[in-house]
Write a protein that holds these residues in place. Structure first.
Motif, PDB file in Angstrom:
ATOM      1  N   UNK A  89       0.883  -1.170   0.000  1.00 12.25           N
ATOM      2  CA  UNK A  89       0.000   0.000   0.000  1.00 12.25           C
ATOM      3  C   UNK A  89       0.920   1.220   0.000  1.00 12.25           C
ATOM      4  N   UNK A  90       1.444   1.505  -1.171  1.00 16.69           N
ATOM      5  CA  UNK A  90       2.626   2.342  -1.286  1.00 16.69           C
ATOM      6  C   UNK A  90       2.368   3.812  -0.990  1.00 16.69           C
ATOM      7  N   UNK A  91       1.234   4.323  -1.446  1.00 16.50           N
ATOM      8  CA  UNK A  91       0.996   5.760  -1.352  1.00 16.50           C
ATOM      9  C   UNK A  91      -0.476   6.036  -1.047  1.00 16.50           C
ATOM     10  N   UNK A  92      -0.746   7.281  -0.644  1.00 13.53           N
ATOM     11  CA  UNK A  92      -2.117   7.704  -0.354  1.00 13.53           C
ATOM     12  C   UNK A  92      -2.894   8.014  -1.630  1.00 13.53           C
ATOM     13  N   UNK A  93      -2.152   8.284  -2.703  1.00 13.17           N
ATOM     14  CA  UNK A  93      -2.741   8.617  -3.992  1.00 13.17           C
ATOM     15  C   UNK A  93      -2.066   7.773  -5.073  1.00 13.17           C
ATOM     16  N   UNK A  94      -2.566   7.773  -6.307  1.00 13.10           N
ATOM     17  CA  UNK A  94      -1.987   6.928  -7.361  1.00 13.10           C
ATOM     18  C   UNK A  94      -0.491   7.126  -7.589  1.00 13.10           C
ATOM     19  N   UNK A  95       0.165   6.040  -7.989  1.00 17.57           N
ATOM     20  CA  UNK A  95       1.585   6.083  -8.332  1.00 17.57           C
ATOM     21  C   UNK A  95       1.772   6.708  -9.708  1.00 17.57           C
ATOM     22  N   UNK A  96       2.947   7.287  -9.920  1.00 16.81           N
ATOM     23  CA  UNK A  96       3.288   7.844 -11.228  1.00 16.81           C
ATOM     24  C   UNK A  96       4.364   7.022 -11.928  1.00 16.81           C
ATOM     25  N   UNK A  97       5.347   6.542 -11.164  1.00 19.34           N
ATOM     26  CA  UNK A  97       6.459   5.802 -11.759  1.00 19.34           C
ATOM     27  C   UNK A  97       7.106   4.886 -10.737  1.00 19.34           C
ATOM     28  N   UNK A  98       7.795   3.850 -11.234  1.00 20.20           N
ATOM     29  CA  UNK A  98       8.593   2.957 -10.392  1.00 20.20           C
ATOM     30  C   UNK A  98       9.953   2.762 -11.066  1.00 20.20           C
ATOM     31  N   UNK A  99      10.999   2.513 -10.258  1.00 22.50           N
ATOM     32  CA  UNK A  99      12.337   2.308 -10.825  1.00 22.50           C
ATOM     33  C   UNK A  99      13.204   1.524  -9.847  1.00 22.50           C
ATOM     34  N   UNK A 100      13.986   0.571 -10.362  1.00 28.03           N
ATOM     35  CA  UNK A 100      14.940  -0.209  -9.577  1.00 28.03           C
ATOM     36  C   UNK A 100      16.301   0.487  -9.518  1.00 28.03           C
ATOM     37  N   UNK A 101      17.077   0.193  -8.446  1.00 28.89           N
ATOM     38  CA  UNK A 101      18.505   0.470  -8.509  1.00 28.89           C
ATOM     39  C   UNK A 101      19.166  -0.644  -9.316  1.00 28.89           C
ATOM     40  N   UNK A 102      20.457  -0.506  -9.589  1.00 31.57           N
ATOM     41  CA  UNK A 102      21.140  -1.447 -10.491  1.00 31.57           C
ATOM     42  C   UNK A 102      21.077  -2.884  -9.968  1.00 31.57           C
ATOM     43  N   UNK A 103      21.331  -3.072  -8.680  1.00 37.13           N
ATOM     44  CA  UNK A 103      21.373  -4.432  -8.143  1.00 37.13           C
ATOM     45  C   UNK A 103      19.983  -5.024  -7.972  1.00 37.13           C
ATOM     46  N   UNK A 104      18.957  -4.160  -7.929  1.00 38.89           N
ATOM     47  CA  UNK A 104      17.605  -4.636  -7.693  1.00 38.89           C
ATOM     48  C   UNK A 104      17.283  -4.816  -6.226  1.00 38.89           C
ATOM     49  N   UNK A 105      18.208  -4.430  -5.345  1.00 37.44           N
ATOM     50  CA  UNK A 105      17.981  -4.599  -3.901  1.00 37.44           C
ATOM     51  C   UNK A 105      16.943  -3.624  -3.366  1.00 37.44           C
ATOM     52  N   UNK A 106      16.762  -2.506  -4.063  1.00 37.59           N
ATOM     53  CA  UNK A 106      15.753  -1.535  -3.647  1.00 37.59           C
ATOM     54  C   UNK A 106      15.124  -0.898  -4.874  1.00 37.59           C
ATOM     55  N   UNK A 107      13.965  -0.280  -4.670  1.00 36.81           N
ATOM     56  CA  UNK A 107      13.307   0.426  -5.761  1.00 36.81           C
ATOM     57  C   UNK A 107      12.593   1.642  -5.197  1.00 36.81           C
ATOM     58  N   UNK A 108      12.197   2.536  -6.089  1.00 34.20           N
ATOM     59  CA  UNK A 108      11.536   3.769  -5.685  1.00 34.20           C
ATOM     60  C   UNK A 108      10.186   3.892  -6.388  1.00 34.20           C
ATOM     61  N   UNK A 109       9.287   4.605  -5.725  1.00 31.55           N
ATOM     62  CA  UNK A 109       7.975   4.892  -6.286  1.00 31.55           C
ATOM     63  C   UNK A 109       7.692   6.379  -6.144  1.00 31.55           C
ATOM     64  N   UNK A 110       7.116   6.971  -7.175  1.00 25.58           N
ATOM     65  CA  UNK A 110       6.672   8.360  -7.127  1.00 25.58           C
ATOM     66  C   UNK A 110       5.161   8.399  -7.141  1.00 25.58           C
ATOM     67  N   UNK A 111       4.589   9.494  -6.645  1.00 24.23           N
ATOM     68  CA  UNK A 111       3.142   9.501  -6.483  1.00 24.23           C
ATOM     69  C   UNK A 111       2.549  10.907  -6.572  1.00 24.23           C
ATOM     70  N   UNK A 112       1.235  10.899  -6.788  1.00 23.59           N
ATOM     71  CA  UNK A 112       0.463  12.136  -6.732  1.00 23.59           C
ATOM     72  C   UNK A 112       0.376  12.691  -5.308  1.00 23.59           C
ATOM     73  N   UNK A 113       0.778  11.869  -4.311  1.00 21.52           N
ATOM     74  CA  UNK A 113       0.719  12.355  -2.931  1.00 21.52           C
ATOM     75  C   UNK A 113       1.917  13.235  -2.555  1.00 21.52           C
ATOM     76  N   UNK A 114       2.735  13.599  -3.565  1.00 25.58           N
ATOM     77  CA  UNK A 114       3.846  14.551  -3.419  1.00 25.58           C
ATOM     78  C   UNK A 114       5.098  13.936  -2.798  1.00 25.58           C
ATOM     79  N   UNK A 115       5.130  12.626  -2.673  1.00 26.57           N
ATOM     80  CA  UNK A 115       6.307  11.980  -2.096  1.00 26.57           C
ATOM     81  C   UNK A 115       6.913  10.968  -3.060  1.00 26.57           C
ATOM     82  N   UNK A 116       8.161  10.614  -2.761  1.00 27.99           N
ATOM     83  CA  UNK A 116       8.832   9.457  -3.361  1.00 27.99           C
ATOM     84  C   UNK A 116       9.216   8.547  -2.202  1.00 27.99           C
ATOM     85  N   UNK A 117       9.045   7.266  -2.384  1.00 27.49           N
ATOM     86  CA  UNK A 117       9.383   6.327  -1.314  1.00 27.49           C
ATOM     87  C   UNK A 117      10.411   5.314  -1.812  1.00 27.49           C
ATOM     88  N   UNK A 118      11.321   4.936  -0.899  1.00 25.31           N
ATOM     89  CA  UNK A 118      12.356   3.943  -1.183  1.00 25.31           C
ATOM     90  C   UNK A 118      11.974   2.654  -0.466  1.00 25.31           C
TER      91      UNK A 118
END
Length: 415
Positions: A89-118
């Motif tokens: 349940x990543x964000x309070x509002x819809x996601x805009x984009x997702x992206x992995x780091x090179x190793x794939x150990x972590x990823x990020x999500x952007x959202x209409x809720x004005x945040x990015x999460x790792x």
């Protein structure tokens, strides 16, 4: 020059040489984009030795062993089936984009809720919330291959640079006069590029936060951009129906690629920096020669808008996504459609190749993502469960993990 060591690169296949010159450690890459399991390694070593003086006779056998390892990797059969492992349940509002780091150990999500999460990929744990933007976080990027920094572009007209390890904001880049639509790091992780609805792109210094250059010339929104693999050129796509190629060092425009009759959806350069692919809402993709700026082919499919386009890592294949829910895989050499990917019930907003280039992943407004076999065009798997349209998806580097981001406010991890 004093040779230090070899480094192996699986995707795309290649060998990197580390050496010391004038007291400085340097690298050069030997790209093996045409390598296949059928390639004769002895003949290839002989060809490499003719072109590269650092490959002496005493190092020839070591190079052969590296080539054999690359061929063994290519020969591995990929029968993986993906299973849903986490629903976030990543964000309070819809996601805009997702992206992995090179190793794939972590990823990020952007959202209409004005945040990015790792996020931690294995556990699904949220590592950091990047807060500070005052509007939608629309564009996000890791500085791969390093993976220690993140750039976020927002509708608040700013771009922010963050530490991926601590979540600290290093800089807020101000200067655009309208929403930021796209961001990218150069391969050296020394520059960030941003594209905006103010018709410009900008180059920013990662170390100092300084605005280095403004790329002016487009007459409508800049909605797509990417650096070439050398980092010395950047390509931009605009709603003004054109693509521009720029010199990074000077900020000057090298070519304006004119020919599309509709807004550009995405642009990308291939690995060896020789070709540019552009997809447009005029229902076509165009293949351009980077050196001359000439259009070498127009790739047509269904009479529908092209919503996304990409090369595979070797640059030998091109994938396009259409508004009617179909996709095509083309040969970059012959410009022929090799397979049609048919099965989605809604438009495909995102398409990408696996690192090996034998699989294609698509995300659709029909609430599913699909995995396809490149050679046969067969749909291998339908990733179901989202309750609203999926508009972002990504493989990790090894292509054994997938993330999907949806308008339903969730992100799903598939392994």
């Amino acid at each position: 020059m004093k040779f230090k060591r070899f480094l192996l690169r699986y995707y795309p296949p290649g060998i990197t040489l580390e050496y010391v010159k004038s007291g400085n450690l340097r690298t050069k890459s030997i790209d093996l984009l045409d390598l296949s399991p059928e390639t004769n390694p002895d003949q290839l070593v002989a060809k490499i030795r003719q072109l590269e003086p650092l490959i002496t006779e005493s190092r020839a056998d070591q190079v052969k062993q590296l080539i054999l390892r690359l061929q063994q990797k290519q020969g591995q059969q990929d029968h993986q089936r993906f299973f849903l492992t986490k629903v976030l349940q990543a964000h309070l509002l819809p996601l805009t984009n997702v992206a992995f780091n090179k190793s794939g150990s972590s990823f990020i999500t952007g959202s209409y809720d004005r945040t990015c999460r790792i996020w931690d990929t294995v556990s699904g744990t949220e590592l950091h919330t990047l807060e500070g933007h005052k509007n939608v976080v629309y564009a996000i990027a890791f500085n791969n291959p390093y993976g220690d920094k993140i750039a976020t572009g927002s509708f608040d007209r700013t771009c922010k640079l963050w530490s991926a390890e601590t979540g600290k904001c290093f800089y807020t880049f101000r200067g655009h006069m309208a929403e930021i639509m796209c961001v990218a790091f150069n391969p050296q992780s020394t520059l960030i590029a941003t594209g905006s609805m103010d018709t410009t792109a900008k180059l920013w210094d990662v170390e100092t936060g300084v605005d280095l250059a403004t790329l002016t010339g487009h007459t409508a929104e800049v909605i797509a951009l990417s650096f070439n693999t050398l980092g010395n050129q950047i390509v931009t796509g605009s709603f003004d129906h054109t693509v521009s190629l720029w010199d990074v060092a000077s900020g000057s425009r090298i070519h304006t690629l004119i020919g599309h009759q509709g807004e550009i959806a995405n642009v990308q350069m291939n690995w060896d920096c020789s070709l540019i692919i552009s997809g447009s809402l005029d229902n076509t993709c165009k293949l351009w020669e980077a050196a001359s700026g000439k259009c070498v082919a127009t790739l047509t499919g269904p009479k529908e808008e092209v919503l996304d386009v990409c090369f595979n890592l070797t640059g030998q294949l091109i994938a396009t996504a259409f508004a009617d829910g179909t996709a095509c895989v083309y040969s970059a050499a012959t410009h022929q459609c090799l397979v049609m990917l048919e099965g989605h019930k809604g438009e495909i907003s995102k398409i990408c190749f696996s690192s090996q280039g034998n699989r294609v992943l698509t995300a659709s407004s029909d609430k599913t993502a699909r995995l396809w076999d490149v050679k046969s065009g067969v749909c291998l798997q339908v990733l179901e469960g989202h309750t609203d349209e999926i508009f972002s998806c990504a493989f990790n580097y090894e292509s054994d993990t997938i993330i999907t981001g949806s308008k339903d406010n969730t992100c799903r991890i598939w392994c």
